[in-house]
Design a protein around this motif. Structure first.
Motif, PDB file in Angstrom:
ATOM      1  N   UNK A   1      11.481   6.742   0.282  1.00  0.00           N
ATOM      2  CA  UNK A   1      12.886   7.107   0.071  1.00  0.00           C
ATOM      3  C   UNK A   1      13.251   7.170  -1.417  1.00  0.00           C
ATOM      4  N   UNK A   2      12.286   7.564  -2.236  1.00  0.00           N
ATOM      5  CA  UNK A   2      12.488   7.749  -3.673  1.00  0.00           C
ATOM      6  C   UNK A   2      12.927   6.460  -4.371  1.00  0.00           C
ATOM      7  N   UNK A   3      12.564   5.319  -3.807  1.00  0.00           N
ATOM      8  CA  UNK A   3      12.876   4.046  -4.455  1.00  0.00           C
ATOM      9  C   UNK A   3      11.963   3.843  -5.657  1.00  0.00           C
ATOM     10  N   UNK A   4      12.491   3.210  -6.687  1.00  0.00           N
ATOM     11  CA  UNK A   4      11.729   3.012  -7.917  1.00  0.00           C
ATOM     12  C   UNK A   4      12.140   1.692  -8.580  1.00  0.00           C
ATOM     13  N   UNK A   5      11.139   0.907  -8.993  1.00  0.00           N
ATOM     14  CA  UNK A   5      11.396  -0.389  -9.615  1.00  0.00           C
ATOM     15  C   UNK A   5      10.494  -0.563 -10.830  1.00  0.00           C
ATOM     16  N   UNK A   6      10.969  -1.385 -11.762  1.00  0.00           N
ATOM     17  CA  UNK A   6      10.220  -1.687 -12.985  1.00  0.00           C
ATOM     18  C   UNK A   6       9.698  -3.115 -12.914  1.00  0.00           C
ATOM     19  N   UNK A   7       8.411  -3.290 -13.190  1.00  0.00           N
ATOM     20  CA  UNK A   7       7.753  -4.598 -13.136  1.00  0.00           C
ATOM     21  C   UNK A   7       7.221  -4.935 -14.519  1.00  0.00           C
ATOM     22  N   UNK A   8       7.507  -6.141 -14.970  1.00  0.00           N
ATOM     23  CA  UNK A   8       6.989  -6.646 -16.243  1.00  0.00           C
ATOM     24  C   UNK A   8       6.148  -7.879 -15.936  1.00  0.00           C
TER      25      UNK A   8
ATOM     26  N   UNK B   1       0.818  -1.221   0.000  1.00  0.00           N
ATOM     27  CA  UNK B   1       0.000   0.000   0.000  1.00  0.00           C
ATOM     28  C   UNK B   1       0.848   1.267   0.000  1.00  0.00           C
ATOM     29  N   UNK B   2       2.151   1.156   0.280  1.00  0.00           N
ATOM     30  CA  UNK B   2       3.033   2.318   0.314  1.00  0.00           C
ATOM     31  C   UNK B   2       3.594   2.677  -1.065  1.00  0.00           C
ATOM     32  N   UNK B   3       3.285   1.896  -2.098  1.00  0.00           N
ATOM     33  CA  UNK B   3       3.885   2.085  -3.419  1.00  0.00           C
ATOM     34  C   UNK B   3       2.853   2.640  -4.402  1.00  0.00           C
TER      35      UNK B   3
END
Length: 221
Positions: free
Chosen positions: A85-92, A67-69
């Motif tokens: 904390x400005x984290x970023x990820x790519x999901x396919x 829920x935090x994303x």
């Protein structure tokens, strides 16, 4: 890493058996495994869920974190997931991977993927690896260990009896005196005696005792 964890866990359960002779050790391990398989199989048969309780607990914890994303969808199979904390990820979702690589390593969707799954109104358990399926778990534990009779009923071995190893005399003169500690060198006791100042019981002076005293005895008449 997973193999190392399994080995450490198994060794922790056979500590008592490892100190026994080889036949006793193997028998203790066999009995432990036979009882463990029975417990694991019975516990899963009583559990009414497509996955085990531990996996369900892991999924529930990741659902709370998801829920935090925040998500940005590319209108196809890709999602950009931003979080604390400005984290970023790519999901396919078509390739079933996330740039954090946790989903690929352990087969359990990470919190970034679960955030995507919840956005699509789907169940995260549908994206688990097949190894976490309850039916596969029960199928694995169908291979139970069979009980056996005691050692008195075992058939005699046709193998030749092993002889004890031949003792080999080491070169050099055998050591007779025990190995002394580092504090037991020749001068250790002498150094201790230097710290103690003795006094004579006859004359009261320091540095000698009554046996070596040269002063005459003071006798009262």
């Amino acid at each position: 890493m997973l193999v190392n964890n399994l080995c450490e866990s198994f060794n922790a359960h056979i500590l008592e058996a490892r100190d026994q002779p080889i036949i006793t050790m193997l028998e203790m391990i066999r009995e432990y495994l036979m009882d463990r398989i029975r417990k694991r199989k019975s516990a899963m048969e009583r559990y009414d869920s497509p996955t085990g309780p531990l996996i369900n607990e892991i999924i529930e914890n990741k659902v709370k974190i998801a829920s935090q994303w925040m998500l940005i969808w590319n209108a196809m199979h890709g999602y950009q997931v931003k979080g604390p904390r400005e984290a970023q990820f790519a999901v396919d979702m078509e390739k079933k991977n996330c740039s954090c690589r946790l989903w690929e390593v352990n087969g359990i969707p990470c919190c970034h993927v679960i955030a995507v799954i919840l956005l699509r109104n789907e169940d995260p358990r549908q994206y688990l690896n097949v190894c976490y399926n309850r039916r596969l778990f029960l199928k694995l534990y169908e291979n139970v260990l069979q009980p056996i009779s005691g050692e008195d009923h075992w058939p005699p071995s046709i193998m030749s009896e092993l002889e004890p190893p031949v003792s080999v005399t080491q070169p050099g003169r055998p050591r007779k005196a025990r190995r002394r500690d580092t504090t037991e060198d020749k001068n250790h006791g002498r150094r201790l005696r230097k710290r103690i100042i003795i006094h004579c019981q006859k004359c009261g002076e320091a540095g000698h005792n009554a046996a070596t005293c040269k002063q005459p005895t003071n006798e009262q008449g």
